[in-house]
Design a protein around this motif. Sequence first.
Motif, short mmCIF file in Angstrom:
data_model
loop_
_atom_site.label_atom_id
_atom_site.label_comp_id
_atom_site.label_asym_id
_atom_site.label_seq_id
_atom_site.Cartn_x
_atom_site.Cartn_y
_atom_site.Cartn_z
N PRO A 470 0.81 -1.23 0.00
CA PRO A 470 0.00 0.00 0.00
C PRO A 470 0.84 1.27 0.00
O PRO A 470 0.30 2.36 -0.13
CB PRO A 470 -0.81 -0.12 1.30
N VAL A 471 2.15 1.14 0.17
CA VAL A 471 3.06 2.28 0.02
C VAL A 471 3.46 2.34 -1.45
O VAL A 471 4.05 1.40 -1.98
CB VAL A 471 4.31 2.13 0.91
N VAL A 472 3.14 3.44 -2.12
CA VAL A 472 3.32 3.53 -3.57
C VAL A 472 4.22 4.74 -3.89
O VAL A 472 3.73 5.87 -3.99
CB VAL A 472 1.97 3.68 -4.30
N PRO A 473 5.53 4.52 -4.08
CA PRO A 473 6.41 5.63 -4.49
C PRO A 473 6.28 5.88 -5.99
O PRO A 473 6.36 4.95 -6.79
CB PRO A 473 7.81 5.12 -4.13
N MET A 474 6.08 7.13 -6.37
CA MET A 474 6.02 7.53 -7.78
C MET A 474 7.18 8.47 -8.06
O MET A 474 7.33 9.49 -7.39
CB MET A 474 4.69 8.22 -8.08
N MET A 475 7.99 8.16 -9.04
CA MET A 475 9.25 8.86 -9.24
C MET A 475 9.05 10.24 -9.86
O MET A 475 8.31 10.39 -10.85
CB MET A 475 10.18 8.01 -10.10
#
Length: 565
Positions: A470-475
């Motif tokens: 559920p942790v979603v890093p978007m660059m």
Amino acid sequence: MTESAANKAVNGEVCHRATNGVKPGRNGFVKNHYHYKQQKNCYAEEKVYHTACNGGVYSRPFIESFEETPMFVAVLTYMGYGILTIFGYLRDFLRDWKIEKCHIAREREQQKDFVPLYQDFENFYTRNLYMRIRDNWNRPICSVPGAKMDLVERISYDYNWTFDYTGRVVKDVINMGSYNYLGFAENTGPCANAAAQVTMNYGVGIGSTRQEIGNLDKHEELEKLVAAFLGVESAMAFGMGFATNSMNIPALAGKGCLILSDELNHASLVLGARLSGSTIRVFKHNNMQSLEKLLRDAIVNGQPRTHRPWKKILILVEGIYSMEGSIVRLPEVIALKKKYKAYLYLDEAHSIGALGPSGRGVVDYFGLDPRDVDVMMGTFTKSFGAAGGYIGGKKELIDYLRTHSHSAVYATSMSPPVVEQIITSMKCIMGEDGTTMGRERVQQLAENTVYFRRRLQEMGFIIYGNSDSPVVPMMLYMPAKIGAFGREMLKRNIGVVVVGFPATPIIESRARFCVSAAHTKEMLDTALSMISEVGDLLQLKYSRHRILPSLDRPFDETTYEENED
């Protein structure tokens, strides 16, 4: 617990390490290797770095995506930091000549002959880069941090050195940044009612430590419930999640012990390892080859100079890594731990409640035996909407910590309403409240996670991590886009967290979304629409491997099951 008693907790069973069958590149990741999976009427393309299903170690596909930074973007990012650095030195030159005013803390003129309190070079980043985008952090909120929140508006007239409050409140901002994974951060409902009742009966503060007169029956109830929830013999609760790591690792390891730490471990784990006085060696993130090499070398060579065997070898890992969105390769870590007779310390701060069919964390997610993890640590600050942390394990381990942990001996006991919030929410997850609300929230979080990640990939963004995290890093990459993305999203009533150097590598700045079970499909669609709009505005859709959009289907269990397959 003595050294010999502690060493009896290790299971001597030998298991062979599962291998990928694919040669890893730098940092243990397999570069430019893709896994295509066919769904109904669509093809999904995902980069596979670790897929270890052989030997029965994994009961489900383990898919993580870390697409490489495009070369052109990397070059522009370095150029951006270079330009900022050049202008930073120019501004420092103007400040030295009193042409420009400097607001940063520095010594008075009469103190110049003393040892400096502030190192100018160390503050260079803060003065010249961080201050430019400081308005994206420390934003005050004035509501419950639920699926939506209210923000206090503020403005700056001196380029973010100081802020003034306008008196206006920005209402109903969709919250995509809080760790409210199961939606228990709320001021109505059974948890809030129970906490209010306990406040009336017990008050808010304790005014003593657990070892003196601060041990309530509620604390005992909580610890028994945590042990049952984790499936371990005993558990102990602490008032602060950070201190659970930093104050208990020194009690478990010391001089003559070896700590093997993942390179991306949280600061609390790093601090605890350093305070212990143990020898620390770092292995590459989620790289089992790197970990096994360190274990083998430790067994063969022993301690430096004397070559005596290590008193203990303790492996430190996290369940979900909060900056990467990746999940620990726990089956392989346990296999290595058994093979080399080491100890395993698992930090489930982000994974407890957020992973697994029953919400019992990464152990439940992989279908493993909790007894294979020697020290199970977690926090109540995320999925349970409260505060504090816990450690679970064998009874002899917990009895030892009750007398040797600095957090237990010197820290004030947990506040009663906080304890009740944890008890009520945990019973809800376990189904002991007589409802299915807890299980429904766990399922909803899983569905929201799959949906949100898939849509971002379809739009062409580069996102990191495991498909179930559920942790979603978007660059974002470029420094100028860090502040621009946060500001543009807030203009559209979406609250996001942006992260840059030094919290991340210098060319890997990102926005970090946290999906919640409290988010409805309409909220997610609104947020995704705004993210896509800002992504087009700032040219953030860097992915060279965009997956085809799936057909429009209802957001139901069928959609989730198809994606999970």
